[in-house]
Motif scaffolding. Structure first.
Motif, mmCIF file in Angstrom:
data_model
loop_
_atom_site.group_PDB
_atom_site.id
_atom_site.type_symbol
_atom_site.label_atom_id
_atom_site.label_comp_id
_atom_site.label_asym_id
_atom_site.label_seq_id
_atom_site.Cartn_x
_atom_site.Cartn_y
_atom_site.Cartn_z
ATOM 1 N N LEU A 67 3.508 -3.710 3.737
ATOM 2 C CA LEU A 67 2.564 -3.181 2.748
ATOM 3 C C LEU A 67 1.848 -4.313 2.016
ATOM 4 C CD1 LEU A 67 4.799 -0.244 1.535
ATOM 5 C CD2 LEU A 67 2.464 0.040 2.362
ATOM 6 N N VAL A 113 -3.930 3.535 8.328
ATOM 7 C CA VAL A 113 -2.785 3.298 9.217
ATOM 8 C C VAL A 113 -2.936 4.105 10.506
ATOM 9 C CG1 VAL A 113 -0.283 3.643 9.459
ATOM 10 C CG2 VAL A 113 -1.200 2.601 7.383
ATOM 11 N N GLU A 114 -3.284 5.401 10.368
ATOM 12 C CA GLU A 114 -3.419 6.250 11.555
ATOM 13 C C GLU A 114 -4.500 5.738 12.490
ATOM 14 O OE1 GLU A 114 -1.443 8.492 12.853
ATOM 15 O OE2 GLU A 114 -0.269 7.796 11.156
ATOM 16 N N ALA A 140 4.114 -1.506 -2.219
ATOM 17 C CA ALA A 140 4.881 -2.608 -1.614
ATOM 18 C C ALA A 140 6.092 -3.014 -2.452
ATOM 19 C CB ALA A 140 3.954 -3.805 -1.383
ATOM 20 N N LEU A 161 -2.803 8.106 -1.247
ATOM 21 C CA LEU A 161 -2.017 8.069 0.001
ATOM 22 C C LEU A 161 -2.853 8.489 1.200
ATOM 23 C CD1 LEU A 161 1.613 9.409 -0.534
ATOM 24 C CD2 LEU A 161 0.771 7.066 -0.516
ATOM 25 N N HIS A 173 4.100 1.879 12.036
ATOM 26 C CA HIS A 173 4.775 3.164 12.207
ATOM 27 C C HIS A 173 5.624 3.487 10.980
ATOM 28 C CE1 HIS A 173 3.081 3.111 16.059
ATOM 29 N NE2 HIS A 173 3.967 2.326 16.645
ATOM 30 N N HIS A 188 5.462 11.605 2.350
ATOM 31 C CA HIS A 188 5.154 11.909 0.948
ATOM 32 C C HIS A 188 3.886 12.738 0.778
ATOM 33 C CE1 HIS A 188 8.425 9.106 0.510
ATOM 34 N NE2 HIS A 188 8.628 9.699 -0.639
ATOM 35 N N ARG A 189 2.965 12.611 1.715
ATOM 36 C CA ARG A 189 1.829 13.538 1.715
ATOM 37 C C ARG A 189 2.365 14.947 1.953
ATOM 38 N NH1 ARG A 189 -2.457 10.812 6.004
ATOM 39 N NH2 ARG A 189 -4.260 11.677 4.937
ATOM 40 N N LEU A 229 5.589 16.168 1.592
ATOM 41 C CA LEU A 229 6.420 16.651 0.481
ATOM 42 C C LEU A 229 5.548 17.322 -0.552
ATOM 43 C CD1 LEU A 229 8.987 13.846 -0.466
ATOM 44 C CD2 LEU A 229 9.488 16.231 0.020
ATOM 45 N N TRP A 230 4.425 16.651 -0.860
ATOM 46 C CA TRP A 230 3.524 17.140 -1.889
ATOM 47 C C TRP A 230 2.901 18.476 -1.499
ATOM 48 C CZ3 TRP A 230 3.096 16.384 -6.727
ATOM 49 C CH2 TRP A 230 1.967 16.833 -7.405
ATOM 50 N N LEU A 275 -1.880 -0.085 -1.837
ATOM 51 C CA LEU A 275 -0.917 -0.764 -0.963
ATOM 52 C C LEU A 275 -0.010 -1.696 -1.757
ATOM 53 C CD1 LEU A 275 -3.375 -1.345 1.988
ATOM 54 C CD2 LEU A 275 -1.172 -0.207 2.229
ATOM 55 N N ARG A 314 5.363 21.185 -1.819
ATOM 56 C CA ARG A 314 5.599 21.523 -3.216
ATOM 57 C C ARG A 314 4.494 22.457 -3.727
ATOM 58 N NH1 ARG A 314 6.740 20.342 -8.483
ATOM 59 N NH2 ARG A 314 4.753 19.458 -9.095
ATOM 60 N N SER A 371 7.394 12.975 -6.416
ATOM 61 C CA SER A 371 6.840 13.886 -5.403
ATOM 62 C C SER A 371 7.594 15.221 -5.432
ATOM 63 C CB SER A 371 6.882 13.248 -4.017
ATOM 64 O OG SER A 371 8.218 13.180 -3.564
ATOM 65 N N VAL A 379 5.251 2.284 7.917
ATOM 66 C CA VAL A 379 4.339 2.556 6.790
ATOM 67 C C VAL A 379 3.779 3.973 6.920
ATOM 68 C CG1 VAL A 379 2.124 1.931 5.716
ATOM 69 C CG2 VAL A 379 3.689 0.127 6.448
ATOM 70 N N GLY A 380 3.284 4.289 8.128
ATOM 71 C CA GLY A 380 2.693 5.606 8.367
ATOM 72 C C GLY A 380 3.694 6.725 8.115
ATOM 73 N N ASP A 381 4.944 6.497 8.532
ATOM 74 C CA ASP A 381 5.973 7.533 8.354
ATOM 75 C C ASP A 381 6.247 7.784 6.866
ATOM 76 O OD1 ASP A 381 6.122 7.754 11.048
ATOM 77 O OD2 ASP A 381 8.020 6.690 11.292
ATOM 78 N N TRP A 382 6.342 6.709 6.090
ATOM 79 C CA TRP A 382 6.593 6.868 4.644
ATOM 80 C C TRP A 382 5.446 7.671 4.017
ATOM 81 C CZ3 TRP A 382 4.984 6.494 -0.275
ATOM 82 C CH2 TRP A 382 5.960 6.531 -1.276
ATOM 83 N N VAL A 383 4.230 7.250 4.325
ATOM 84 C CA VAL A 383 3.046 7.889 3.739
ATOM 85 C C VAL A 383 2.975 9.358 4.141
ATOM 86 C CG1 VAL A 383 0.501 7.906 3.778
ATOM 87 C CG2 VAL A 383 1.727 5.752 3.478
ATOM 88 N N GLU A 384 3.188 9.632 5.432
ATOM 89 C CA GLU A 384 3.114 11.023 5.911
ATOM 90 C C GLU A 384 4.162 11.896 5.245
ATOM 91 O OE1 GLU A 384 0.768 12.642 7.488
ATOM 92 O OE2 GLU A 384 -0.153 10.683 7.228
ATOM 93 N N ARG A 427 -3.093 2.762 14.313
ATOM 94 C CA ARG A 427 -2.075 3.143 15.302
ATOM 95 C C ARG A 427 -2.798 3.713 16.520
ATOM 96 N NH1 ARG A 427 2.082 6.944 11.798
ATOM 97 N NH2 ARG A 427 3.870 6.394 13.053
#
Lengths: 114, 114
Positions: free
Chosen positions: B7, A81-82, A11, A74, B75, B84-85, B87-88, A7, B91, A23, B77-82, A85
């Motif tokens: 964060l 986070v999930e 940040a 991640l 939300h 990038h998970r 994207l990976w 985290l 790939r 990525s 934070v969760g959106d950023w993490v999701e 939420r």
């Protein structure tokens, strides 16, 4: 605490931009530094923080250092986070259900007192 | 940067424990402090960091301060993490597809050269 490290590493806008670039594929330190208006030394420091958090891996080939994204930390961040939420949504659902039950009881009382 | 604040606020075990408690319902500062082996002053500092990040709201009734959880910053934070998970994963899928295509081409070449 691995979650603290991940985290803390996330940040910072520059570190998130570095991760975003990685990525999409492996890169050298100089390639990573190019889009940023900061010294190579600063970029190296950011990369070390990302490596410590396990978000970036380094592959050394002679004088070249290739950096790649490791999404593993991640998952832990995303899970925390999930979960929170979701906890919140469940709490709101429970509250709404309780209010509806209350309304139904009051309506039933009114009917029976008529 | 709101995402930085959220964060940073989450990057501490005590602050995550406070949020976890609040995700189950509103609480007074003293109630929040009770399970932790740290001073009320330290807990207040943690709460201020959470408030600054918009993760905790304060409701004042006379001398009582009630704190509640606001999941809004989670939300982002969760959106950023999701993202990038994901994207990976995409790939890796693309890489696997490319390798499979390569195998198919090589197999076809072998067959046609027989």
């Amino acid at each position: 605490m691995p979650l603290d490290d991940a985290l803390t590493a996330l940040a910072d806008e520059t570190r998130r931009a570095i991760l975003h670039r990685l990525s999409k594929g492996e890169a050298r330190v100089t390639e990573l530094a190019a889009p940023f208006d900061i010294s190579l030394n600063s970029v190296s420091k950011h990369i070390r923080i990302l490596e410590r958090a396990g978000l970036v891996k380094r592959r050394v080939m002679g004088r070249d250092h290739f950096l790649s994204f490791d999404p593993q930390p991640l998952h832990e961040v995303g899970d925390w986070v999930e979960r929170h939420r979701t906890l919140w949504t469940h709490r709101l659902d429970a509250l709404e259900a309780a209010l509806r039950a209350d309304d139904a009881i009051n309506a039933a009382k009114k009917r029976s007192s008529k």
